[in-house]
Scaffold this motif. Structure first.
Motif, PDB file in Angstrom:
ATOM      1  N   LEU A  78       0.839  -1.167   0.061  1.00  0.00           N
ATOM      2  CA  LEU A  78       0.060   0.321  -0.463  1.00  0.00           C
ATOM      3  C   LEU A  78       1.078   1.640  -0.131  1.00  0.00           C
ATOM      4  N   TYR A  79       2.058   1.276   0.434  1.00  0.00           N
ATOM      5  CA  TYR A  79       3.236   2.540   0.306  1.00  0.00           C
ATOM      6  C   TYR A  79       3.522   2.597  -0.465  1.00  0.00           C
ATOM      7  N   ARG A  80       4.111   1.636  -1.053  1.00  0.00           N
ATOM      8  CA  ARG A  80       4.323   2.075  -2.506  1.00  0.00           C
ATOM      9  C   ARG A  80       3.292   2.644  -3.017  1.00  0.00           C
ATOM     10  N   GLN A  81       2.497   2.156  -2.974  1.00  0.00           N
ATOM     11  CA  GLN A  81       1.345   2.837  -4.162  1.00  0.00           C
ATOM     12  C   GLN A  81       0.524   4.049  -3.816  1.00  0.00           C
ATOM     13  N   PHE A  82       0.870   4.191  -3.005  1.00  0.00           N
ATOM     14  CA  PHE A  82       0.997   5.861  -2.034  1.00  0.00           C
ATOM     15  C   PHE A  82       1.614   6.559  -2.563  1.00  0.00           C
ATOM     16  N   MET A  83       2.718   5.951  -2.537  1.00  0.00           N
ATOM     17  CA  MET A  83       3.498   6.980  -3.407  1.00  0.00           C
ATOM     18  C   MET A  83       3.981   7.252  -4.837  1.00  0.00           C
ATOM     19  N   ARG A  84       3.008   6.191  -5.713  1.00  0.00           N
ATOM     20  CA  ARG A  84       2.709   6.358  -7.135  1.00  0.00           C
ATOM     21  C   ARG A  84       2.235   7.220  -7.259  1.00  0.00           C
ATOM     22  N   GLY A  85       0.796   7.190  -6.175  1.00  0.00           N
ATOM     23  CA  GLY A  85      -0.661   7.392  -6.196  1.00  0.00           C
ATOM     24  C   GLY A  85      -0.178   9.723  -6.080  1.00  0.00           C
ATOM     25  N   GLU A  86       0.597   9.730  -5.800  1.00  0.00           N
ATOM     26  CA  GLU A  86       1.254  11.238  -4.403  1.00  0.00           C
ATOM     27  C   GLU A  86       2.655  11.799  -6.346  1.00  0.00           C
TER      28      GLU A  86
END
Length: 518
Positions: A78-86
């Protein structure tokens, strides 16, 4: 323009893709100031956790609106997805080239999310000129029919959020040079003075004044030859803060309808519920009808079909597998297809251009993998913890907030539902957004299309000066601070404003200190 130029999308090289999460993790998670945990060993009451235990970040810095909720921070995927989303939210899209951010056009509103949402979670600053190249200007332009009971948008010609930028050879529906924004001074029935004779905004450089915007659009700036601007009106709306929207999404439909019923029965503040919106096929988690809760007019019911999910497409016109068509009107496609300059540039007939513009099978320019990552970021941004709630003045302000009746609309707390499928960690959280998520009429001077406007969530707003460099508020940013925001509360909130006006200066300041703290 994506349909008519040679464009193709390339993903990042595999080496960079593999290294990116490690780089981002090292740059964020290892910074002790960004850890979403209380900063000391004190016992904090539940009201400090504005976003609940799982949705609150103890951060009052310029990055306060940018942090993931703790469960996202703890989950590597989820953290990797969050950072990609940002990353997707912060990048500017372009019209063509070997980049992962291609697809802008044929018309658009802004090139990126951050262009409207400085500091990602905040809203824009009040400006004196409608100029979308100004990084402070996050305003959206609305063209509507003032004679319609619902102030209906001129949707035959313009999209809901009016586009003012275009990619060559296309032309924008309205030329920005013909949009004129004026800030007018307003004097209320009390001469802009409190009951004790003190002028409003005492101590500020603009002491004693209230202001409101009006918008005029020149007929010559409009692309459509048969559109009569004299029969229509224009108004501006500022962008809405992003942080905490996943938690608002997690409030149950039943609780929202119960709040509406309670306010109707009370008769004190008969809030208007957002229309039940049919989202079958758009929302995989809750198919059916749901009460609107997002946007100023509550026109969006769930985050899957909400402001961010739509804005990533309609602000930039970047297509994706579930949106393989342009955010334009048929009238715009017709006028452009008949334009001699466009035909000459594209070397196509009017029929071919119209078919391309109105196609529902365009090549996706954003992958669903990236869109899913964007939604993890969108719903996973934490809410800053409340601050200074144990301060004596803040506690006095809290008492006044309740006694004055502010909670009639700014409901302090909700509990999120038990089965929030998109992000289970946000389930069963007691949150303090200070909103009823209903629309109210504040009877403001020249409110524009947002006459009935959603109660703004107050959580975290006190950090606007730190994160965004301003304290502008209300739907069109006419209020330059909390004091002016309260003074614009007429209509259903008239009794609250009158009580605030009658307070001694020390009590007025205490109430504002409380608002700054939550």
């Amino acid at each position: 323009m994506k349909q008519f130029k040679k464009q193709f999308r390339k993903t990042f090289p595999s080496l960079i893709r593999a290294a990116l999460p490690l780089i981002l993790a090292a740059s964020c998670s290892d910074d002790p100031d960004l850890k979403p945990v209380p900063p000391d060993d004190r016992e904090y009451g539940e009201e400090w956790y504005a976003g609940g235990k799982n949705g609150t970040i103890f951060n009052a810095t310029a990055r306060a609106y940018k942090q993931p909720v703790q469960p996202v921070n703890d989950d590597p995927v989820l953290y990797r997805q969050f950072m990609r989303g940002e990353e997707l939210a912060g990048k500017s899209f372009v019209t063509a080239g070997e980049t992962g951010y291609s697809g802008l056009g044929p018309v658009y509103i802004r090139k990126s999310c951050v262009a409207c949402h400085p500091s990602y979670g905040g809203h824009s600053k009040r400006v004196d000129k409608f100029d979308t190249s100004d990084s402070r200007n996050g305003y959206l332009l609305m063209i509507y029919d003032p004679a319609s009971p619902t102030l209906a948008l001129a949707s035959k010609y313009f999209t809901g959020m009016t586009q003012t930028r275009a990619v060559t050879p296309f032309k924008p529906p309205i030329e920005e040079s013909g949009i004129h924004l004026t800030w007018n001074e307003y004097v209320d029935e009390h001469g802009n003075r409190y009951a004790d004779g003190t002028p409003y905004s005492d101590g500020y450089s603009y002491a004693g004044t209230l202001i409101y915007p009006t918008v005029e659009v020149e007929q010559s700036a409009i692309l459509f030859p048969d559109f009569d601007m004299s029969r229509h009106a224009a108004s501006i709306e500022a962008t809405i803060g992003i942080y905490g929207v996943g938690l608002l999404d997690a409030i149950s439909d039943e609780d929202l309808r119960a709040q509406y019923d309670e306010e109707q029965a009370r008769g004190y503040s008969p809030g208007v519920i957002g229309a039940d919106i049919d989202e079958t096929g758009l929302n995989p988690y809750f198919p059916g009808k749901h009460p609107g809760r997002f946007t100023y007019l509550c026109t969006r019911a769930t985050l899957d079909n909400g402001p961010g999910a739509n804005a990533l497409w309609n602000i930039t016109n970047v297509t994706r597998p579930d949106r393989r068509y342009h955010y334009i009107t048929g009238e715009y496609a017709r006028v452009m297809s008949e334009d001699a300059d466009v035909q000459a540039a594209l070397k196509k007939t009017a029929e071919e251009i119209y078919a391309d513009l109105m196609s529902t099978g365009l090549e996706p320019e954003m992958t669903m993998e990236d869109f899913d990552a964007f939604m993890v970021w969108h719903r996973g941004i934490a809410v800053p913890a409340a601050r200074n709630l144990d301060d004596e003045t803040v506690q006095r302000g809290r008492t006044l907030f309740h006694e004055t009746g502010c909670t009639a609309c700014h409901r302090p707390s909700w509990t999120t539902r038990a089965n929030y499928t998109p992000l289970p960690a946000l389930s069963n959280q007691k949150i303090y957004p200070y909103t009823d998520l209903l629309r109210h009429d504040l009877d403001m001077k020249e409110p524009g299309r947002a006459r009935l406007c959603r109660t703004t969530p107050l959580w975290g707003r006190g950090l606007l000066p730190v994160t965004s460099g301003h304290s502008d508020m209300l739907h069109d940013l006419r209020a330059r601070n909390y004091e002016e925001a309260i003074l614009w509360h007429g209509g259903e909130a008239q009794i609250v404003r009158d009580k605030f006006r009658a307070m001694p200066k020390a009590d007025r300041q205490a109430l504002i200190r409380f608002l700054e703290a939550i």
